[in-house]
Design a protein around this motif. Structure first.
Motif, PDB file in Angstrom:
ATOM      1  N   UNK A 252       0.829  -1.211   0.000  1.00  6.73           N
ATOM      2  CA  UNK A 252       0.000   0.000   0.000  1.00  6.73           C
ATOM      3  C   UNK A 252       0.861   1.258   0.000  1.00  6.73           C
ATOM      4  N   UNK A 253       1.939   1.251   0.783  1.00  5.69           N
ATOM      5  CA  UNK A 253       2.851   2.396   0.804  1.00  5.69           C
ATOM      6  C   UNK A 253       3.481   2.578  -0.573  1.00  5.69           C
ATOM      7  N   UNK A 254       3.916   1.483  -1.175  1.00  8.19           N
ATOM      8  CA  UNK A 254       4.525   1.543  -2.506  1.00  8.19           C
ATOM      9  C   UNK A 254       3.541   2.110  -3.527  1.00  8.19           C
ATOM     10  N   UNK A 255       2.288   1.730  -3.414  1.00  7.90           N
ATOM     11  CA  UNK A 255       1.268   2.226  -4.332  1.00  7.90           C
ATOM     12  C   UNK A 255       1.057   3.731  -4.172  1.00  7.90           C
ATOM     13  N   UNK A 256       0.984   4.194  -2.934  1.00  4.41           N
ATOM     14  CA  UNK A 256       0.789   5.628  -2.678  1.00  4.41           C
ATOM     15  C   UNK A 256       1.989   6.424  -3.206  1.00  4.41           C
TER      16      UNK A 256
ATOM     17  N   UNK B 197       8.310   2.154  10.635  1.00  2.00           N
ATOM     18  CA  UNK B 197       7.451   0.979  10.445  1.00  2.00           C
ATOM     19  C   UNK B 197       7.583   0.071  11.654  1.00  2.00           C
ATOM     20  N   UNK B 198       6.578  -0.767  11.819  1.00  2.00           N
ATOM     21  CA  UNK B 198       6.638  -1.798  12.853  1.00  2.00           C
ATOM     22  C   UNK B 198       6.611  -3.147  12.153  1.00  2.00           C
ATOM     23  N   UNK B 199       7.138  -4.130  12.832  1.00  2.00           N
ATOM     24  CA  UNK B 199       7.139  -5.475  12.279  1.00  2.00           C
ATOM     25  C   UNK B 199       5.966  -6.247  12.876  1.00  2.00           C
ATOM     26  N   UNK B 200       5.186  -6.863  12.002  1.00  2.00           N
ATOM     27  CA  UNK B 200       4.063  -7.692  12.413  1.00  2.00           C
ATOM     28  C   UNK B 200       4.298  -9.067  11.801  1.00  2.00           C
ATOM     29  N   UNK B 201       4.748  -9.990  12.640  1.00  2.00           N
ATOM     30  CA  UNK B 201       5.107 -11.307  12.106  1.00  2.00           C
ATOM     31  C   UNK B 201       6.313 -11.176  11.203  1.00  2.00           C
ATOM     32  N   UNK B 202       6.146 -11.567   9.960  1.00  2.00           N
ATOM     33  CA  UNK B 202       7.240 -11.474   8.989  1.00  2.00           C
ATOM     34  C   UNK B 202       7.108 -10.273   8.063  1.00  2.00           C
ATOM     35  N   UNK B 203       6.120  -9.429   8.296  1.00  2.00           N
ATOM     36  CA  UNK B 203       5.905  -8.283   7.411  1.00  2.00           C
ATOM     37  C   UNK B 203       5.999  -6.970   8.179  1.00  2.00           C
ATOM     38  N   UNK B 204       6.050  -5.885   7.436  1.00  2.00           N
ATOM     39  CA  UNK B 204       6.130  -4.549   8.024  1.00  2.00           C
ATOM     40  C   UNK B 204       4.843  -3.791   7.774  1.00  2.00           C
ATOM     41  N   UNK B 205       4.529  -2.895   8.705  1.00  6.51           N
ATOM     42  CA  UNK B 205       3.397  -1.973   8.559  1.00  6.51           C
ATOM     43  C   UNK B 205       3.895  -0.588   8.909  1.00  6.51           C
ATOM     44  N   UNK B 206       3.531   0.381   8.086  1.00  4.31           N
ATOM     45  CA  UNK B 206       3.929   1.754   8.335  1.00  4.31           C
ATOM     46  C   UNK B 206       2.733   2.609   8.692  1.00  4.31           C
ATOM     47  N   UNK B 207       2.876   3.501   9.665  1.00 11.01           N
ATOM     48  CA  UNK B 207       1.752   4.366  10.028  1.00 11.01           C
ATOM     49  C   UNK B 207       1.439   5.343   8.896  1.00 11.01           C
TER      50      UNK B 207
ATOM     51  N   UNK C 232      11.869  -0.531  -2.827  1.00 12.24           N
ATOM     52  CA  UNK C 232      12.230   0.829  -2.415  1.00 12.24           C
ATOM     53  C   UNK C 232      11.680   1.121  -1.029  1.00 12.24           C
ATOM     54  N   UNK C 233      10.451   0.701  -0.764  1.00 11.87           N
ATOM     55  CA  UNK C 233       9.853   0.901   0.558  1.00 11.87           C
ATOM     56  C   UNK C 233      10.640   0.124   1.612  1.00 11.87           C
ATOM     57  N   UNK C 234      10.993  -1.120   1.311  1.00 15.03           N
ATOM     58  CA  UNK C 234      11.802  -1.908   2.257  1.00 15.03           C
ATOM     59  C   UNK C 234      13.125  -1.211   2.546  1.00 15.03           C
ATOM     60  N   UNK C 235      13.757  -0.650   1.536  1.00 13.19           N
ATOM     61  CA  UNK C 235      15.024   0.058   1.740  1.00 13.19           C
ATOM     62  C   UNK C 235      14.833   1.274   2.640  1.00 13.19           C
ATOM     63  N   UNK C 236      13.753   2.018   2.435  1.00 10.57           N
ATOM     64  CA  UNK C 236      13.471   3.182   3.271  1.00 10.57           C
ATOM     65  C   UNK C 236      13.214   2.776   4.721  1.00 10.57           C
ATOM     66  N   UNK C 237      12.523   1.671   4.903  1.00 16.85           N
ATOM     67  CA  UNK C 237      12.236   1.182   6.260  1.00 16.85           C
ATOM     68  C   UNK C 237      13.533   0.738   6.941  1.00 16.85           C
ATOM     69  N   UNK C 238      14.326  -0.062   6.248  1.00 17.31           N
ATOM     70  CA  UNK C 238      15.555  -0.588   6.845  1.00 17.31           C
ATOM     71  C   UNK C 238      16.592   0.504   7.111  1.00 17.31           C
ATOM     72  N   UNK C 239      16.577   1.570   6.316  1.00 15.08           N
ATOM     73  CA  UNK C 239      17.530   2.666   6.522  1.00 15.08           C
ATOM     74  C   UNK C 239      17.057   3.628   7.611  1.00 15.08           C
ATOM     75  N   UNK C 240      15.803   3.476   8.047  1.00  6.87           N
ATOM     76  CA  UNK C 240      15.277   4.339   9.102  1.00  6.87           C
ATOM     77  C   UNK C 240      14.629   5.618   8.595  1.00  6.87           C
TER      78      UNK C 240
END
Length: 63
Positions: A8-12, A31-41, A19-27
């Motif tokens: 959803x973030x990538x779509x917006x 985002x928060x981790x839910x199980x094996x996936x990430x969720x961003x506010x 690219x979204x994963x890279x932004x999350x991992x770089x800080x």
């Protein structure tokens, strides 16, 4: 508070999920981790985009 999936973030942002994963991992994008996936506010997405804005919007009706 609404949390968006990486897809959803990538779509917006109109970027790839990687690219979204890279932004999350770089800080750069929180985002928060839910199980094996990430969720961003959702409320953090727009400030990130506005803070990253570097250009100006010009009208296409130039003489």
């Amino acid at each position: 508070m609404v949390f968006l999936t990486v897809a959803e973030v990538a779509s917006v942002m109109r970027v790839s999920e990687m690219t979204v994963y890279r932004l999350v991992h770089s800080g750069h994008l929180p985002a928060i981790r839910v199980g094996r996936s990430f969720r961003g506010p959702e409320q953090a997405l727009h400030p990130y985009l506005y803070g990253s804005y570097t250009g100006s919007i010009e009208s296409t009706d130039r003489p």
